[in-house]
Design a protein around this motif. Structure first.
Motif, mmCIF file in Angstrom:
data_model
loop_
_atom_site.group_PDB
_atom_site.id
_atom_site.type_symbol
_atom_site.label_atom_id
_atom_site.label_comp_id
_atom_site.label_asym_id
_atom_site.label_seq_id
_atom_site.Cartn_x
_atom_site.Cartn_y
_atom_site.Cartn_z
ATOM 1 N N ARG A 403 -2.080 5.304 2.313
ATOM 2 C CA ARG A 403 -1.328 4.147 2.815
ATOM 3 C C ARG A 403 -1.892 2.841 2.258
ATOM 4 O O ARG A 403 -1.155 1.923 1.895
ATOM 5 C CB ARG A 403 -1.388 4.105 4.346
ATOM 6 C CG ARG A 403 -0.747 5.273 5.049
ATOM 7 C CD ARG A 403 0.727 5.094 5.202
ATOM 8 N NE ARG A 403 1.305 6.221 5.942
ATOM 9 C CZ ARG A 403 2.603 6.439 6.066
ATOM 10 N NH1 ARG A 403 3.457 5.595 5.511
ATOM 11 N NH2 ARG A 403 3.055 7.481 6.736
ATOM 12 N N LEU A 404 -3.227 2.764 2.208
ATOM 13 C CA LEU A 404 -3.870 1.543 1.733
ATOM 14 C C LEU A 404 -3.536 1.277 0.271
ATOM 15 O O LEU A 404 -3.163 0.157 -0.099
ATOM 16 C CB LEU A 404 -5.389 1.640 1.922
ATOM 17 C CG LEU A 404 -6.208 0.456 1.402
ATOM 18 C CD1 LEU A 404 -5.823 -0.831 2.127
ATOM 19 C CD2 LEU A 404 -7.700 0.732 1.552
ATOM 20 N N THR A 405 -3.667 2.281 -0.584
ATOM 21 C CA THR A 405 -3.415 2.061 -2.004
ATOM 22 C C THR A 405 -1.940 1.731 -2.258
ATOM 23 O O THR A 405 -1.617 0.884 -3.093
ATOM 24 C CB THR A 405 -3.837 3.283 -2.829
ATOM 25 O OG1 THR A 405 -3.194 4.464 -2.327
ATOM 26 C CG2 THR A 405 -5.344 3.490 -2.758
ATOM 27 N N ARG A 406 -1.053 2.384 -1.517
ATOM 28 C CA ARG A 406 0.374 2.069 -1.687
ATOM 29 C C ARG A 406 0.658 0.630 -1.254
ATOM 30 O O ARG A 406 1.376 -0.108 -1.940
ATOM 31 C CB ARG A 406 1.241 3.046 -0.895
ATOM 32 C CG ARG A 406 2.739 2.749 -0.987
ATOM 33 C CD ARG A 406 3.558 3.805 -0.273
ATOM 34 N NE ARG A 406 3.512 5.063 -0.983
ATOM 35 C CZ ARG A 406 4.310 5.400 -1.988
ATOM 36 N NH1 ARG A 406 5.230 4.535 -2.410
ATOM 37 N NH2 ARG A 406 4.211 6.574 -2.572
ATOM 38 N N ALA A 407 0.093 0.220 -0.129
ATOM 39 C CA ALA A 407 0.343 -1.138 0.372
ATOM 40 C C ALA A 407 -0.249 -2.181 -0.569
ATOM 41 O O ALA A 407 0.357 -3.238 -0.799
ATOM 42 C CB ALA A 407 -0.236 -1.289 1.775
ATOM 43 N N LEU A 408 -1.435 -1.915 -1.131
ATOM 44 C CA LEU A 408 -2.020 -2.845 -2.094
ATOM 45 C C LEU A 408 -1.145 -2.962 -3.341
ATOM 46 O O LEU A 408 -0.994 -4.043 -3.910
ATOM 47 C CB LEU A 408 -3.434 -2.388 -2.480
ATOM 48 C CG LEU A 408 -4.517 -2.617 -1.428
ATOM 49 C CD1 LEU A 408 -5.776 -1.843 -1.784
ATOM 50 C CD2 LEU A 408 -4.824 -4.105 -1.284
ATOM 51 N N GLY A 409 -0.562 -1.832 -3.763
ATOM 52 C CA GLY A 409 0.333 -1.859 -4.910
ATOM 53 C C GLY A 409 1.618 -2.611 -4.654
ATOM 54 O O GLY A 409 2.268 -3.089 -5.585
ATOM 55 N N GLU A 410 1.993 -2.746 -3.374
ATOM 56 C CA GLU A 410 3.217 -3.455 -3.018
ATOM 57 C C GLU A 410 2.982 -4.938 -2.764
ATOM 58 O O GLU A 410 3.935 -5.697 -2.604
ATOM 59 C CB GLU A 410 3.825 -2.824 -1.752
ATOM 60 C CG GLU A 410 4.332 -1.405 -1.964
ATOM 61 C CD GLU A 410 4.750 -0.735 -0.667
ATOM 62 O OE1 GLU A 410 4.483 -1.315 0.419
ATOM 63 O OE2 GLU A 410 5.322 0.363 -0.722
ATOM 64 N N TYR A 411 1.705 -5.344 -2.697
ATOM 65 C CA TYR A 411 1.383 -6.747 -2.414
ATOM 66 C C TYR A 411 1.642 -7.585 -3.659
ATOM 67 O O TYR A 411 1.181 -7.260 -4.739
ATOM 68 C CB TYR A 411 -0.086 -6.878 -2.012
ATOM 69 C CG TYR A 411 -0.339 -7.812 -0.852
ATOM 70 C CD1 TYR A 411 0.077 -9.140 -0.895
ATOM 71 C CD2 TYR A 411 -0.999 -7.376 0.286
ATOM 72 C CE1 TYR A 411 -0.152 -9.986 0.167
ATOM 73 C CE2 TYR A 411 -1.231 -8.224 1.358
ATOM 74 C CZ TYR A 411 -0.813 -9.524 1.295
ATOM 75 O OH TYR A 411 -1.037 -10.379 2.342
ATOM 76 N N ARG A 412 2.378 -8.691 -3.520
ATOM 77 C CA ARG A 412 2.719 -9.545 -4.653
ATOM 78 C C ARG A 412 2.246 -10.968 -4.368
ATOM 79 O O ARG A 412 2.690 -11.603 -3.404
ATOM 80 C CB ARG A 412 4.230 -9.572 -4.880
ATOM 81 C CG ARG A 412 4.855 -8.189 -5.014
ATOM 82 C CD ARG A 412 4.629 -7.606 -6.402
ATOM 83 N NE ARG A 412 5.287 -6.330 -6.533
ATOM 84 C CZ ARG A 412 4.706 -5.154 -6.287
ATOM 85 N NH1 ARG A 412 3.443 -5.118 -5.922
ATOM 86 N NH2 ARG A 412 5.371 -4.033 -6.448
ATOM 87 N N ILE A 413 1.353 -11.468 -5.194
ATOM 88 C CA ILE A 413 0.864 -12.842 -5.063
ATOM 89 C C ILE A 413 0.783 -13.455 -6.454
ATOM 90 O O ILE A 413 0.280 -12.823 -7.388
ATOM 91 C CB ILE A 413 -0.538 -12.902 -4.417
ATOM 92 C CG1 ILE A 413 -0.514 -12.320 -3.001
ATOM 93 C CG2 ILE A 413 -1.057 -14.342 -4.375
ATOM 94 C CD1 ILE A 413 -1.877 -12.240 -2.355
ATOM 95 N N SER A 414 1.258 -14.679 -6.590
ATOM 96 C CA SER A 414 1.050 -15.398 -7.843
ATOM 97 C C SER A 414 0.788 -16.859 -7.517
ATOM 98 O O SER A 414 1.050 -17.335 -6.418
ATOM 99 C CB SER A 414 2.259 -15.264 -8.773
ATOM 100 O OG SER A 414 3.399 -15.852 -8.191
#
Length: 672
Positions: A403-414
């Motif tokens: 769950r953690l790795t999937r959620a980190l992959g979905e996080y978008r910041i620029s």
């Protein structure tokens, strides 16, 4: 229960407290500085009071201003959050004098644990095991060094006041002691107004395991199990989890009962955390007790199903603990990853900027995002650079980690550099999956986390190049579909050239290193594929794939993988099951780059304040000598000599504010 409370904090924790208060029907008052006039916690609260300028010492640390705001708005109690005034005994006492409830422990408990040396003496009497060390009143540098010499290196210097990794230094040899002591004392004085130190024997491979305790005004006490906080940088936690991997019930009970003894020894009330070092043989030692709610408290909430802020409010209003020890249970496993505006490739230096694009994962029963910022907000030099806390839960550790790795992959910041790629790679590396944890985890597994080995480039570079050509092809097809002449050769993207292979050249910047690549399009019975080759033919791959939205399905030399793509502000990130990479296309050099722009000087790595100048102008220095100290975003950074040479002059004095990139020192290198 209270009708109205004031939150004497900002950002994520202020928003966190407001949410629980709103659920309980309690009105909330926020306080804010000039920099936070339009902050999320201000807009969420029912009322908000301005208390000063942007620097925290001119706003959030002004206890009288906070109390004045509480009295003015009719608040009955003050929740201090964590940091700022949360462990300030004087502030707690002032609240009592003004008949305001301080939502935290009594003054005596804060005072007892406010000094790490005094705390250790109390814990020793209470039968709580201690790390060998010196925590006496004699603070002469000679005595502190003597104690360190007798203990044997490495040792750990720690400020007796405060926490959060401030005023703390590892010392590996006697030669390093004097500089480390001066830096730790200076940082402690700046952060806490107190430069007293203690010295402990530094355990080289311990785990950092802490126990969440809760006590009420009726004398009841419970422990809500443990959190493993071993993964740290700069003595500050990066990823926490609960329960601790490998923890057996007997040890959990021993540590929990020791934590309760620690709390009862100081007549504790409310939420507290007792931090231990857990050695590989199962022995554990008291480090400190934090007399407040901890940043990582959500993982405890996720595995117990309890709202710890609600517990705080109920206990502070005089109610007994909601549950007794035998009623508490552990359900599943939880992780918390701290998302920071910082540059892991540059020693985790904090960065500033505007969150031009912000898209966190969607909240669900498995995923929770605690944040105090929105898209368009600024991460400034005045406060901690944490953007959010990403918390996940599932039935067991393996599922929660997925769950953690999937959620980190979905996080978008620029808009600024963040540690998202670092967190993703850390959570995916095999030692972390195996729970091979200790406080030196990041240094020990640096290569596995930062993925700077040549062996990764053979996959990362072709994957990046494949995405670029497929994106280009997709864009051309969309343009052709809207064109009056969709068959025009201007819509072709195959790199066609007369009497030469169809190819395109890219130069990718990965970790600020340039990698020229050639992509040659090849057609076969199976469709269109690509031969991707490095400029020196070191990397060569046959690739094909499909790009649908932000999902890339790739085949590299027969190896199939999927990647999620994020692209903003020219930075392209690809998240696969094994790692994350971020890269950008190198702009052509048009000859207007001034490569000697900072020749002869040293520049500020970020916005900040000059704390002290360590040498006199004209001094001869050796490579690596500290020249000055900057403070930014609650952290100190030493600017060191890049080579043997002479300091000609400083361009700033102690106390001056400087912008990132400003030249700080005129420096002359000794002739070769």
């Amino acid at each position: 229960m209270f009708n109205k409370i004031l939150i004497a904090n900002r950002g994520e924790i202020a928003c966190r407290v407001i949410r629980t208060a709103q659920r309980l029907g309690i009105s909330t008052v926020a306080v804010y500085s000039d920099a936070d006039r339009d902050a999320l916690h201000v807009t969420m609260a029912d009322e908000a009071v301005h208390i000063g300028a942007a620097p925290s010492r001119e706003s959030y640390l002004l206890g009288d201003k906070v109390i004045e705001a509480a009295l003015r708005t009719g608040a009955q109690a003050i929740h201090p959050g964590y940091g700022f005034l949360s462990e300030n005994a004087d502030f707690c006492n002032r609240c009592k004098q003004e008949k305001l409830v301080f939502i935290g422990p009594p003054v005596g408990a804060i005072e007892a644990m406010g000094s790490k040396s005094a705390a250790k003496q109390i814990m020793e009497k209470a039968g709580v095991p201690l790390v060998p060390g010196y925590h006496g009143d004699d603070q002469s540098p000679a005595l502190l060094k003597q104690a360190s010499d007798e203990m044997g290196y490495p040792v750990l210097l720690k400020a007796t006041a405060g926490g959060g990794g401030k005023g703390m230094r590892q010392v590996w040899s006697a030669d390093e002691f004097d500089e480390a002591l001066a830096a730790a004392k200076r940082e402690s004085l700046n952060a806490f107004g107190d430069d007293r130190m203690l010295v402990e024997k530094y355990l080289t491979q311990p785990r950092h395991v802490e126990i969440q305790v809760f006590c009420d005004q009726q004398g009841n006490a419970v422990y809500l199990f443990e959190r493993d906080c071993s993964v740290q940088r700069r003595h500050q936690k990066v990823i926490e989890e609960a329960p601790a991997p490998g923890m057996h019930e007997a040890l959990r009970q021993q540590m929990g009962e020791a934590a309760i003894r620690a709390a009862q020894a100081i007549d504790y009330e409310g939420a507290g955390t007792v931090e231990f070092l857990l050695d590989s043989d199962g022995s554990f030692y008291f480090m400190e007790m934090n007399t407040r709610l901890q940043v990582e408290h959500p993982v405890t909430e996720m595995i117990t199903g309890q709202d710890l802020v609600e517990w705080q409010l109920r206990v502070a209003s005089g109610e007994p603990l909601p549950l007794q020890q035998q009623e508490l249970r552990i359900h599943g496993h939880a992780f918390e990853a701290r998302v920071y505006a910082e540059d892991p490739d540059n020693d985790f230096l904090p960065v500033t900027g505007t969150l031009s694009f912000l898209q966190p994962p969607v909240n669900s029963q498995h995923v929770r995002v605690d944040s105090g910022v929105r898209q368009g907000d600024e991460v400034s030099v005045f406060y901690d650079p944490m953007i959010a806390k990403l918390i996940v839960w599932d039935e067991d550790r393996d599922r929660a980690l997925s769950r953690l790795t999937r959620a980190l992959g979905e996080y978008r910041i620029s808009g600024m550099t963040t540690n998202l790629e670092f967190l993703y790679n850390l959570a995916n590396c095999q030692p972390f999956r195996d729970a091979d944890l200790d406080t030196g985890f990041i240094d020990k597994h640096h290569a596995a986390i930062f993925l700077d080995g040549e062996e990764r480039l053979g996959q990362d570079l072709p994957l990046a190049a494949l995405y670029l050509v497929l994106r280009q092809q997709q864009s051309a097809e969309q343009s052709a579909g809207h064109s009056r002449d969709p068959s025009s050769p201007w819509h072709n993207t195959d790199g066609w050239r007369l009497n030469a292979p169809s190819q395109q050249d890219f130069t990718l910047l990965l970790h600020e290193q340039a990698y020229p690549l050639t992509v040659e399009q090849r057609r076969s019975g199976a469709g269109c594929g690509y031969r991707i080759t490095g400029s020196d033919a070191t990397y060569c791959s046959d690739a094909r794939g499909v790009l649908e939205g932000n999902q890339l399905r790739a085949n590299l030399d027969g190896y199939q993988l999927n990647a999620t793509v994020s692209e903003h502000d020219g930075i392209i990130s690809l998240y696969t099951a094994n790692n994350a990479i971020s890269f950008r296309l190198q702009k052509p050099d048009l000859g207007d780059q001034d490569s000697d722009q900072n020749a002869g000087g040293l520049s500020a790595p970020m916005n900040g304040t000059i704390v002290t100048l360590l040498v006199e102008p004209g001094s001869e220095v050796a490579k690596g000598d500290a020249l000055l100290v900057m403070e930014a975003m609650k952290m100190e950074h030493s600017i060191r000599a890049p080579a043997d040479g002479r300091v000609v002059s400083f361009f700033y004095n102690s106390g001056d504010l400087v912008d990132g990139g400003s030249e700080l020192v005129e420096f002359e290198t000794n002739p070769a």
